[in-house]
Scaffold this motif. Structure first.
Motif, PDB file in Angstrom:
ATOM      1  N   MET A  31       0.921  -1.236  -0.097  1.00  0.00           N
ATOM      2  CA  MET A  31      -0.146   0.044  -0.251  1.00  0.00           C
ATOM      3  C   MET A  31       0.899   1.334  -0.070  1.00  0.00           C
ATOM      4  SD  MET A  31      -3.294  -0.717   2.340  1.00  0.00           S
ATOM      5  CE  MET A  31      -2.270  -0.725   4.052  1.00  0.00           C
ATOM      6  N   SER A  32       0.533   2.249  -0.656  1.00  0.00           N
ATOM      7  CA  SER A  32       0.964   3.665  -0.668  1.00  0.00           C
ATOM      8  C   SER A  32       0.852   4.277   0.645  1.00  0.00           C
ATOM      9  CB  SER A  32       0.555   4.442  -1.991  1.00  0.00           C
ATOM     10  OG  SER A  32      -0.884   4.838  -1.521  1.00  0.00           O
ATOM     11  N   VAL A  33       1.486   5.326   0.918  1.00  0.00           N
ATOM     12  CA  VAL A  33       1.186   6.199   2.099  1.00  0.00           C
ATOM     13  C   VAL A  33      -0.084   6.716   2.280  1.00  0.00           C
ATOM     14  CG1 VAL A  33       2.058   8.178   3.305  1.00  0.00           C
ATOM     15  CG2 VAL A  33       3.796   6.677   2.278  1.00  0.00           C
ATOM     16  N   ALA A  34      -0.364   7.179   0.979  1.00  0.00           N
ATOM     17  CA  ALA A  34      -1.738   7.809   0.787  1.00  0.00           C
ATOM     18  C   ALA A  34      -2.801   6.673   1.403  1.00  0.00           C
ATOM     19  CB  ALA A  34      -2.118   8.390  -0.452  1.00  0.00           C
ATOM     20  N   GLU A  35      -2.681   5.272   0.906  1.00  0.00           N
ATOM     21  CA  GLU A  35      -3.626   4.398   1.127  1.00  0.00           C
ATOM     22  C   GLU A  35      -3.600   4.022   2.553  1.00  0.00           C
ATOM     23  OE1 GLU A  35      -3.780   2.018  -3.387  1.00  0.00           O
ATOM     24  OE2 GLU A  35      -2.228   1.567  -2.075  1.00  0.00           O
ATOM     25  N   THR A  36      -2.405   3.705   3.049  1.00  0.00           N
ATOM     26  CA  THR A  36      -2.106   3.535   4.595  1.00  0.00           C
ATOM     27  C   THR A  36      -3.106   4.552   5.414  1.00  0.00           C
ATOM     28  OG1 THR A  36      -0.248   2.373   4.091  1.00  0.00           O
ATOM     29  CG2 THR A  36      -0.593   3.051   6.374  1.00  0.00           C
ATOM     30  N   ASN A  37      -2.581   5.790   4.941  1.00  0.00           N
ATOM     31  CA  ASN A  37      -3.492   6.954   5.628  1.00  0.00           C
ATOM     32  C   ASN A  37      -4.909   6.893   5.597  1.00  0.00           C
ATOM     33  OD1 ASN A  37      -0.959   7.836   6.737  1.00  0.00           O
ATOM     34  ND2 ASN A  37      -0.806   9.354   5.148  1.00  0.00           N
ATOM     35  N   LYS A 103     -12.385   0.422  -2.274  1.00  0.00           N
ATOM     36  CA  LYS A 103     -11.805   1.751  -2.625  1.00  0.00           C
ATOM     37  C   LYS A 103     -10.521   1.631  -3.186  1.00  0.00           C
ATOM     38  CE  LYS A 103     -14.116   4.313   0.990  1.00  0.00           C
ATOM     39  NZ  LYS A 103     -13.873   5.206   2.307  1.00  0.00           N
ATOM     40  N   THR A 104      -9.602   0.464  -2.795  1.00  0.00           N
ATOM     41  CA  THR A 104      -8.459   0.127  -3.409  1.00  0.00           C
ATOM     42  C   THR A 104      -8.186  -1.109  -4.138  1.00  0.00           C
ATOM     43  OG1 THR A 104      -7.731  -0.841  -1.502  1.00  0.00           O
ATOM     44  CG2 THR A 104      -7.302   1.444  -1.559  1.00  0.00           C
ATOM     45  N   SER A 105      -7.062  -1.568  -4.491  1.00  0.00           N
ATOM     46  CA  SER A 105      -6.756  -2.821  -5.208  1.00  0.00           C
ATOM     47  C   SER A 105      -7.023  -3.895  -4.208  1.00  0.00           C
ATOM     48  CB  SER A 105      -5.529  -2.889  -5.835  1.00  0.00           C
ATOM     49  OG  SER A 105      -5.071  -4.125  -6.290  1.00  0.00           O
ATOM     50  N   ALA A 106      -7.843  -5.000  -4.352  1.00  0.00           N
ATOM     51  CA  ALA A 106      -8.090  -6.059  -3.712  1.00  0.00           C
ATOM     52  C   ALA A 106      -6.706  -6.950  -3.123  1.00  0.00           C
ATOM     53  CB  ALA A 106      -9.227  -7.029  -4.331  1.00  0.00           C
ATOM     54  N   ASP A 107      -5.686  -6.890  -3.822  1.00  0.00           N
ATOM     55  CA  ASP A 107      -4.706  -7.630  -3.674  1.00  0.00           C
ATOM     56  C   ASP A 107      -3.720  -7.008  -2.556  1.00  0.00           C
ATOM     57  OD1 ASP A 107      -3.766  -5.813  -5.220  1.00  0.00           O
ATOM     58  OD2 ASP A 107      -2.315  -7.103  -6.331  1.00  0.00           O
ATOM     59  N   LYS A 108      -3.820  -5.664  -2.232  1.00  0.00           N
ATOM     60  CA  LYS A 108      -3.430  -5.153  -1.325  1.00  0.00           C
ATOM     61  C   LYS A 108      -3.765  -5.034   0.049  1.00  0.00           C
ATOM     62  CE  LYS A 108      -1.691  -1.193  -4.403  1.00  0.00           C
ATOM     63  NZ  LYS A 108      -1.426   0.100  -4.632  1.00  0.00           N
ATOM     64  N   PHE A 109      -5.036  -5.500   0.273  1.00  0.00           N
ATOM     65  CA  PHE A 109      -5.520  -5.411   1.707  1.00  0.00           C
ATOM     66  C   PHE A 109      -6.534  -6.513   1.680  1.00  0.00           C
ATOM     67  CE2 PHE A 109      -8.320  -3.921   5.197  1.00  0.00           C
ATOM     68  CZ  PHE A 109      -7.355  -3.824   6.066  1.00  0.00           C
TER      69      PHE A 109
END
Length: 178
Positions: A31-37, A103-109
């Motif tokens: 995950m990017s910093v923006a996604e983590t936030n 909201k994000t890519s399914a494989d990241k979370f």
């Protein structure tokens, strides 16, 4: 990290696992910093605590508990792991995971495993089942509603019947007078 720091983290996690009946172990890598936030903000809004801890420390903390978490084998405690804690509901973290995955890519979370009232769920395919689970309060409400329903039906029938009988008697007494 020193041995003392690790043992302090294991003790803290053990206490958290013992006092929190609902926790989810998630895969949260790439995950990017923006996604983590965004994830942390979503957790805060939903009252979910999110921690990132090494798998070996999670395993040691789970081993100290009375509940059997052998279902959390190497497939769950592998790779980058985060833990979602919620003190009151097993559904909230599941809904949060689903919302964030939308909201994000399914494989990241993704869900790796969960413990809901000491029941172990393993695998991302369990997410919909976890969302569908009812809390103890919801189940108690349904049981109380089911138990009250027959009594309410009898009472309403008696009240309704009493009015009908009184009406019939009144009509009959009026006919006799006339």
């Amino acid at each position: 990290m020193t041995r003392e720091e690790k043992s302090a983290i294991v003790e803290e996690l053990s206490a958290k696992f013992a006092t929190t009946p609902y926790f989810y172990i998630v895969k949260a890598n790439g995950m990017s910093v923006a996604e983590t936030n965004q994830l942390r903000r979503l957790c805060f809004e939903n009252g979910v605590e999110y921690k990132v801890v090494k798998n070996t420390l999670i395993k040691k903390a789970l081993d100290t508990l009375d509940t059997d978490y052998s279902g959390f084998d190497d497939s769950v405690l592998k790779g980058f792991s985060g833990i979602l804690f919620h003190p009151e509901s097993g559904k909230v973290p599941a809904r949060l995971i689903k919302e964030f995955r939308g909201k994000t890519s399914a494989d990241k979370f993704n869900l790796k495993g969960a413990s809901v009232d000491s029941s172990v769920f393993v695998g991302a395919d369990q997410l919909e089942a976890l969302i569908a689970l009812k809390s103890k309060q919801e189940l108690l409400g349904e049981v109380i509603g089911l138990l009250q329903s027959p009594a309410q039906n009898v009472i309403s029938a008696l009240k309704g019947g009493g009015n009908k009988i009184a009406g019939i008697l009144k009509t009959l007494s009026e006919k006799e007078e006339a």
